[in-house]
Motif scaffolding. Structure first.
Motif, mmCIF file in Angstrom:
data_model
loop_
_atom_site.group_PDB
_atom_site.id
_atom_site.type_symbol
_atom_site.label_atom_id
_atom_site.label_comp_id
_atom_site.label_asym_id
_atom_site.label_seq_id
_atom_site.Cartn_x
_atom_site.Cartn_y
_atom_site.Cartn_z
ATOM 1 N N ASN A 175 23.650 15.566 -27.818
ATOM 2 C CA ASN A 175 22.442 16.332 -28.144
ATOM 3 C C ASN A 175 21.529 15.534 -29.064
ATOM 4 O OD1 ASN A 175 23.140 18.555 -26.585
ATOM 5 N ND2 ASN A 175 24.115 19.652 -28.269
ATOM 6 N N LYS A 178 19.875 12.680 -27.006
ATOM 7 C CA LYS A 178 18.767 13.162 -26.184
ATOM 8 C C LYS A 178 17.560 13.515 -27.038
ATOM 9 C CE LYS A 178 21.422 16.159 -23.967
ATOM 10 N NZ LYS A 178 21.817 17.240 -23.022
ATOM 11 N N ASP A 182 13.923 11.752 -26.707
ATOM 12 C CA ASP A 182 12.704 12.544 -26.481
ATOM 13 C C ASP A 182 11.623 12.177 -27.500
ATOM 14 O OD1 ASP A 182 13.731 13.854 -24.281
ATOM 15 O OD2 ASP A 182 14.406 15.614 -25.413
ATOM 16 N N LYS A 210 17.611 7.273 -21.208
ATOM 17 C CA LYS A 210 17.900 8.700 -21.035
ATOM 18 C C LYS A 210 18.405 8.983 -19.622
ATOM 19 C CE LYS A 210 16.342 13.404 -21.846
ATOM 20 N NZ LYS A 210 15.234 14.338 -22.187
ATOM 21 N N LEU A 214 21.848 10.970 -18.879
ATOM 22 C CA LEU A 214 22.002 12.137 -17.995
ATOM 23 C C LEU A 214 22.960 11.839 -16.849
ATOM 24 C CD1 LEU A 214 18.381 13.632 -17.856
ATOM 25 C CD2 LEU A 214 20.261 14.168 -19.417
#
Length: 478
Positions: A175, A178, A182, A210, A214
């Motif tokens: 988390n 990410k 971002d 990223k 994912l």
């Protein structure tokens, strides 16, 4: 355990403008960071710390551990790196596979920057955004390496933290990764036009990392979309001159998305086990460490391993560009074939220390992202195998390799293509874990590799002890 002393430090920097060789002092928590110029130095240090830890760690644990390379000295005069593929604790720990401290040095530096940047009042807005984006990107990439190597890891967001931290759950670490990416995507531009393409973070680099995150988390729909952004919106293009594919590793090619820069003109050369364990004569002639020049110690594919990648007799330009032509045709010492991606040597090398290589270390490039998108497209979650085949054939096409026309398992075909295209770039072990096919090529048994955690690295006992045993060992290695 997490306390990092950020003291004055002599650095070899890696980017022409931000990493000027004149910069030799690192801002510390004591003298603080009070200007954008201080931040420039601090960002330079973060890149430099990353460049120190990544080449050896990722090559040894991302390629050698995947059983892509072996050594003539497999049974006698064994080099320290040779047994890594056996996935034994001693082999991994003896090669730094249990020590994450240098990664946390990178993170502490990024934490310091992200703490200090908001306190600076006089700051060009665009430059502030870039610095925030770069520090966030480097921290995310570093944590991504940590979590792929060790799973649950301490999550530290402070520049100096004297408290012992226990291991955070992988979910929490991801988390944070990410979130940082971002922030990087929001703040970074696609191209800064300052001569530092690929060696400083950009929006395209953040998209690419990223996408890998994912993919690792099995979110193939999200992975595919980000790969598409890199391919269709980024300023990247495949190197199409098949005779000049080594330009990728010289650095800053149109294909490069993010790489660690080495340039002799900027006093940047190094000795590490990516370089001097994959090249022998005539590139390295010194034998003082039993490595380069003593060809029997070279880490290289055997003819059998190479034939698993490239069908004998089939056309593929990478055979004579990724590998040195002389050793491919004739072999050396039990028919070993030298990986030649890292042949960029300083002309007047230091033969006594072998500190002569200036090839760049590629973290991600366009061919990687094209094949990652193909993998995501071919997944059952996305189910667009025809589009995956198109991307696969674009990568094959620039090597004049035979196009894929169907048959077999396209996912296995893409995985094999990644092994052929990215060998020596520290990707393949991660690929095997991500695709849940670690038993396909590595020596880790199917019974152990995933559910029992054999894919994770052990944690050095010294780290565990210094944490007052708040850090616990990975289950498989207890």
């Amino acid at each position: 355990m997490m306390c990092v002393l950020l003291a004055s430090f002599a650095l070899l920097f890696s980017c022409k403008k931000i990493l000027d060789p004149e910069i030799i002092e690192l801002p510390t928590a004591d003298n603080a960071i009070t200007s954008s110029a201080d931040v420039e130095k601090g960002v330079a240090a973060a890149y430099s710390f990353l460049r120190t830890v990544v080449p050896d760690k990722v090559f040894l644990m991302g390629d050698v551990r995947a059983d892509v390379f072996s050594s003539y000295s497999q049974s006698s005069n064994v080099r320290i790196e040779t047994p890594i593929a056996t996935n034994t604790a001693a082999a991994l720990l003896n090669n730094g596979g249990g020590n994450w401290n240098q990664f946390y040095t990178v993170i502490a530096q990024c934490n310091l920057l992200l703490e200090k940047i908001p306190l600076i009042t006089t700051y060009d807005a665009a430059l502030r955004r870039r610095h925030i984006g770069e520090a966030s990107f480097i921290r995310a990439l570093t944590y991504f390496y940590l979590v792929r190597f060790w799973g649950d890891v301490p999550l530290n967001l402070k520049s100096v933290d004297t408290e012992n931290l226990s291991r955070a759950k992988q979910e929490d670490v991801f988390n944070q990764i990410k979130a940082d990416l971002d922030i990087a995507i929001t703040n970074l531009e696609l191209d800064y036009g300052d001569g530092d393409r690929a060696v400083r973070a950009s929006k395209g680099a953040a998209w690419a990392i990223k996408a890998h995150v994912l993919g690792w988390l099995q979110d193939f729909a999200g992975c595919e979309k980000l790969c598409d952004s890199v391919i269709t919106r980024g300023p990247f293009s495949l190197v199409t001159d098949t005779t000049n594919l080594l330009s990728i590793f010289v650095g800053k090619s149109g294909e490069g998305i993010f790489e660690l820069n080495f340039d002799a003109s900027l006093r940047e050369v190094q000795k590490n086990r990516v370089y001097n364990r994959t090249l022998g004569r005539p590139w390295y002639t010194d034998q003082s460490d039993g490595g380069g020049g003593t060809d029997k110690f070279i880490l290289s594919p055997t003819r059998q391993q190479l034939n698993k990648m490239f069908t004998p007799g089939a056309r593929d330009g990478r055979l004579f560009t990724w590998f040195t032509r002389e050793t491919y045709l004739q072999g050396v010492n039990n028919d070993r074939i030298f990986l030649g991606k890292y042949r960029t040597l300083q002309v007047k090398g230091d033969t006594s220390s072998q500190n002569i290589n200036e090839s760049n270390i590629i973290i991600t490039r366009l061919a990687d992202i094209m094949l990652l998108r193909a993998e995501a497209l071919a997944s059952t979650a996305v189910g667009r195998a025809a589009e995956a085949a198109v991307l696969l054939n674009k990568v094959r096409g620039r090597a004049f390799a035979t196009p894929y026309t169907g048959g077999g398992d396209i996912q296995d075909t893409i995985l094999l293509e990644r092994r052929k295209e990215l060998i020596g770039e520290g990707q393949y072990f991660f690929d095997l874990v991500r695709t849940r096919k670690l038993d396909k090529d590595s020596k880790i048994t199917a019974a152990d590799w995933y559910q029992k955690g054999a894919w994770l690295l052990p944690i050095d006992q010294g780290i565990i002890a210094k944490s007052n045993f708040m850090i616990t060992q990975n289950e498989y290695w207890k």
